[in-house]
Enzyme design. Structure first.
Site, short mmCIF file in Angstrom:
data_model
loop_
_atom_site.label_atom_id
_atom_site.label_comp_id
_atom_site.label_asym_id
_atom_site.label_seq_id
_atom_site.Cartn_x
_atom_site.Cartn_y
_atom_site.Cartn_z
N LYS A 100 4.13 49.18 1.02
CA LYS A 100 2.87 49.75 0.69
C LYS A 100 2.68 51.10 1.03
O LYS A 100 3.40 51.73 1.80
CB LYS A 100 1.86 48.84 1.54
CG LYS A 100 0.38 49.15 1.45
CD LYS A 100 -0.43 48.22 2.42
CE LYS A 100 -1.83 48.58 2.26
NZ LYS A 100 -2.77 47.62 3.19
N SER A 142 -6.58 45.01 1.19
CA SER A 142 -5.98 46.12 0.55
C SER A 142 -4.65 46.11 0.12
O SER A 142 -4.22 46.96 -0.57
CB SER A 142 -6.18 47.19 1.34
OG SER A 142 -5.44 47.01 2.64
N SER A 190 -6.17 42.12 5.30
CA SER A 190 -5.43 42.86 4.11
C SER A 190 -3.96 42.52 3.78
O SER A 190 -3.45 42.85 2.71
CB SER A 190 -5.63 44.45 4.36
OG SER A 190 -6.70 45.00 4.18
#
Lengths: 484, 479
Positions: free
Chosen positions: A76, A151, A175
């Protein structure tokens, strides 16, 4: 090769059935072909990945035997990696190059994993749909008009589309788990303190945890093994020893006590999702688990408490983005005030600004007691609810999200509707408990997630329970159409 | 109407650790800008603070030295505000739970009396960087070398009633932090600086008046001047029927006045909250005991011992105690020697201090170290030289490593104690001054010193003063 799980690829590499270089080239080719549409990656580091893969193969030749050696993956874009840019999905950090590497990245590098690139995400990890990224939204591979969740939306979409067997994510209020649920993956948020936060750009420091998103619980166990552990550079990381997460995966779960909170099946839950989750619980009974009704009386306070604490911490954490030392700076500021207001006004997106405002308000003189302090007290109550429930049961089960993935744009104008996506996930962050999401069904072609929450540092039990379910079912093996 | 002054001080003592409070970067003063700022000090995204264990020990030392409560579970908090030299947009400090709680110190005032000043709290915090306004035209530079330097902020109760008391308290704390080796006390480099909260009220009134806070006073003289000016300003305002505004003021040493910096309305809302990156700071009993066992003798204990053991006057004891190195020098001189402690005290307070002042040198670097000083004093004690010749010998010893005996020998300064030699010199002087002899014998006894001086001059200062006096009196009577 892409349809294989991480564990299977690990075996293939160990047996010499394929090389890391072949695997890496295979995924880089898939990314080049498929990600133009999905937009799941912010950057692709093909040259570096090719070099790491060659190095992994060389190490394998000289008897390197880490189970993750040579396995490709994606981080990420919230984890700092020296030598490349780390954007956190924000214009603010569009050109930011960190002079250090996150502990999670170092650990997976040390285990021999090959980083293909950095995944798209909601700006500063704030969002539940990945629609808040400065680098554009991400499509859900199951239905491209739907969001992948957030997210860690890029991480979930790319693993679902098999652009890598695994991606890292971070979870502040769901997330990792919510996008895992939306994209038909397994994702675990470890106990707060289990994984180092060093080098991971902070959203809400007391809630943030890193974890893996992968196809199976076994894959997650293998990766978490390498990610977890005390880090002297993170004062909130735990010195608890890390057990072998894969050792007991195949053992029976006979007698496992699964708590089912009545509050998880009341208002706000989509009927079709409820049906699928109940079916999964029935499956667990078949595996020998015992379902026990439990109560989490303060469940309704989770979202309000979370949306005070998280923005409060964020408002402070994001103060460093001021245009002075690094990151976005506005053109020709006339004075200091102008430098601050325009750099931050232009560098941050709408949702980030909304949360900074909420958090600043909650911490202000005269409001602190009514909001921040009250939210911390509520947090204690929620924690007590779980402590009480865990006197009766080993894990707590329920839906990961109230609905399956929704259409892009459906909730962008209604922040509160968007925040309600986190209804079942934020409590684990508020309490610091570990929680895992795994696919357990399908509603009109969209995956449904089952969440298990465990006691502190009891990730092994969650992974074990999830693995046993996956041995008995095939939801996790299903792939979206059109990703060949 | 008569007015009473009320003063409380906030003292920022820079803790003498080699690395910063939350990072491994060096705290050394005077490096090139931004060469001692790590990723943590720069507030780069993703990096995290880790508490330097050294600062915890120093705070505990301070607590032990001021009989203060130690908070065994203290907490770091964020003080949020925007400023270019504050990299994270917040300062890590302590708010609700400071590591050092209530304590007290007893200070000596110039008139010889003592006063107890209560300490409200002392908390750990990080320093900010520095804005540099004069390096680039039209631009401000930022130097973050100082960012993250550990500070102990020592907050007193509003217990002081005059500039004199405030200065005495500040000097006491200044000496104390150096004594317990937690701060180098260098005020020019900003290692020790004060904020003064000042108000006035009509004598006899119990409520406090509205206060003004004077920031960043970095010398005792400025502290005194700023208080004197501010008190006068406030009294003038009140006597003219105006009110004192609660505000932050700056002292301008060139103009010798205080100026408004910002009022209460303009003050920041710092939005303090517990720092989620740092768990509660736990200080175990065992740790406290370990620190206690390593504490040096505290000034107040040493002072009492000096007075009792060495029979010093309180004034001499205080002077020798002014800093730890001087007190240690004194005891080193006495080590194994037989002369009176008072002799050593006089020499250190007089001759040695004078010389050090003149050469702008500290006592650790004094050319005449305790062992050589002891040799010199032993020669005075045993009568080899007089005290006056001793000063000459001391000057000869300064700047080289000659022993006192070498200097006395080489320069022929040994005292003349041979009675016949002294008698001969006296006879000569008496013979040369018949009229003064007559006057002396006629009752003008003050002339004795004239004869002493003349004989001493003839002996080049080496005649034993006691013998000289005795023989001279006898000879003058009988001649």
């Amino acid at each position: 090769m892409y349809e294989k799980t991480l564990a299977e690829q690990s075996q293939m590499l160990a047996k010499g059935e394929c090389s890391s270089s072949e695997l890496t080239a295979h995924y880089l080719d898939r990314i080049a072909r498929l990600d133009g549409e999905l937009n799941s990656l912010i950057s692709v580091s093909a040259d570096a990945a090719t070099a790491s893969a060659a190095a992994a193969d060389a190490k394998r030749a000289s008897k390197g035997d880490s189970p993750l050696l040579g396995v490709p993956m994606v981080h990420k874009d919230i984890f700092c990696v020296e030598g490349g840019r780390t954007t956190c999905g924000s214009r603010m950090l569009e050109n930011f190059h960190a002079p250090y590497t996150a502990t999670v990245v170092n650990k997976l590098n040390d285990a021999g994993m090959v980083m293909l690139g950095k995944a798209n995400m909601d700006e500063f990890a704030m969002g539940s749909s990945n629609e808040n990224s400065y680098f554009g939204g991400v499509k859900n591979p199951w239905q491209q008009n739907c969001v992948p969740g957030g997210s860690s939306g890029g991480s979930a979409a790319l693993v679902a589309a098999r652009l890598a067997p695994m991606a890292t994510g971070t979870d502040t209020g769901g997330s990792i788990r919510q996008p895992a649920a939306f994209c038909g993956l397994t994702g675990i948020k470890p106990t707060y303190g289990r994984v180092s936060r060093y080098g991971m750009i902070a959203f809400a420091s007391s809630l943030d945890q890193a974890g893996p998103l992968a196809i199976t619980a076994e894959d997650c166990a293998m990766v978490l093994q390498a990610m977890a552990g005390f880090d002297e550079r993170d004062s909130t990381s735990s010195t608890q020893s890390v057990p072998d997460f894969t050792a007991n995966l195949d053992k029976s779960i006979d007698g496992l006590k699964i708590g089912v909170p009545e509050e998880y099946f009341s208002q706000g839950l989509d009927d079709a999702v409820a049906t699928q989750v109940r079916a999964a619980l029935t499956e667990y009974e078949k595996l020998g688990a015992k379902l026990v009704s439990v109560s989490l009386p303060n469940q309704s306070l989770c979202i309000p408490a979370y949306y005070v604490v998280a923005p409060a911490e964020a408002s402070s954490n994001l103060s460093r983005f001021d245009g002075v030392r690094f990151g976005y700076r506005c053109e020709n500021p006339v004075d200091l005030e102008d430098l601050y207001t325009r750099s931050r006004g232009e560098g941050f997106g709408a949702e980030v600004k909304r949360r900074i405002l909420i958090g600043t308000y909650a911490l202000s003189a005269g409001y602190y007691d009514a909001y921040y302090l009250k939210a911390q007290q509520v947090r204690r109550l929620i924690s007590d609810d779980f402590d009480n429930a865990f006197k009766e049961v080993d894990v707590i089960a329920g839906p990961t999200t109230p609905t399956p993935a929704f259409e892009s744009g459906a909730k962008t104008d209604d922040p509160v509707a968007m925040y309600l996506n986190d209804l079942y996930t934020v409590s684990a962050n508020l309490c610091g408990l570990p929680a895992i999401s795994m696919p357990c069904g399908d509603v009109n072609g969209l995956p449904v997630g089952l969440q298990l929450t465990g006691q502190y540092f009891d990730e092994a039990r969650l992974l074990h329970a999830a693995h046993r379910y996956q041995q008995a079912t095939d939801w996790h093996t299903r792939m979206p159409a059109g990703i060949e | 109407m008569s007015w009473e002054t009320v003063i409380g001080l906030e003292i920022h003592a820079q803790l003498a650790t080699r690395s910063k409070i939350f990072s491994g970067a060096s705290t050394a003063f005077g490096a090139e800008p931004n060469t001692q700022a790590s990723a943590v000090d720069l507030g780069l995204p993703g990096v995290l603070p880790v508490v330097n264990a050294g600062v915890v020990e120093m705070a505990v030392r301070f607590a032990l030295a001021t009989d203060a409560h130690i908070t065994q579970r203290s907490q770091f908090a964020r003080k949020n505000y925007f400023y270019p030299d504050l990299p994270k947009g917040y300062q890590i400090s302590q708010m609700a739970l400071p590591i050092v709680g209530e304590g007290a110190v007893t200070v000596s005032l110039p008139d010889g009396s003592e006063k107890t000043i209560n300490i409200t709290r002392a908390h750990l915090e990080e320093d900010a960087g520095k804005s540099v306004h004069d390096l680039f035209p039209d631009k401000t530079g930022i130097d973050l070398n100082r960012a993250g330097t550990p500070l102990l902020e020592i907050v007193s109760e509003p217990d002081m009633r005059s500039a004199e008391e405030a200065v005495a308290y500040a000097r006491y704390i200044h000496a104390l932090v150096r004594y317990i080796e937690i701060c180098d006390g260098n005020m020019q480099e900003g290692s020790f600086r004060c904020d003064a909260n000042i108000s006035v009220r009509p004598s006899g009134q119990s409520e406090f008046g509205t206060r003004a806070e004077i920031k960043n006073l970095n010398s005792f003289r400025f502290l005194e001047r700023a208080i004197l000016f501010e008190v006068e300003r406030q009294i003038e305002l009140l006597e003219d029927g105006h009110e004192v505004v609660q505000e932050t003021r700056l002292y301008d040493s060139e103009k010798d006045e205080t100026r408004s910096m910002r009022s209460k309305e303009e003050a920041n809302d710092y939005r303090y909250f517990p720092d989620p990156d740092l768990p509660p700071l736990v200080v175990e009993d065992a740790f406290i005991e370990q620190v206690r066992s390593n504490m040096p003798e505290l000034p107040k204990v040493r002072r009492t011992r000096f007075i009792e053991q060495y029979k010093l006057t309180p004034t001499d004891a205080d002077t020798l105690m002014a800093d730890r190195a001087t007190a240690e020098y004194f005891e080193a001189v006495l080590d194994g020697q037989k002369f009176a402690p008072k002799l050593a005290a006089n020499w250190i307070i007089g001759e040695l201090s004078g010389r050090l002042n003149k050469e702008n040198c500290d006592i650790e670097h004094a050319s005449v170290q305790p062992s050589r000083m002891a040799q010199l004093l032993a020669r005075i004690e045993d009568g080899t030289i007089s005290g006056k010749i001793g000063k000459q010998v001391f000057d000869e010893m300064w700047g080289n490593d000659a022993s006192a005996d070498d200097v006395i020998e080489k320069k022929g300064l040994k005292q003349i104690t041979d009675t016949s030699a002294i008698e001969a010199m006296i006879d000569e002087v008496i013979a040369a001054n018949p009229s003064q002899v007559a006057e002396y014998q006629g009752g003008k006894e003050k002339l004795l010193s004239f004869f002493v001086g003349a004989v001493m001059k003839a002996s080049k200062g080496k005649a034993n003063p006691g013998q000289l006096n005795q023989i001279l009196r006898e000879k003058l009577k009988s001649s």
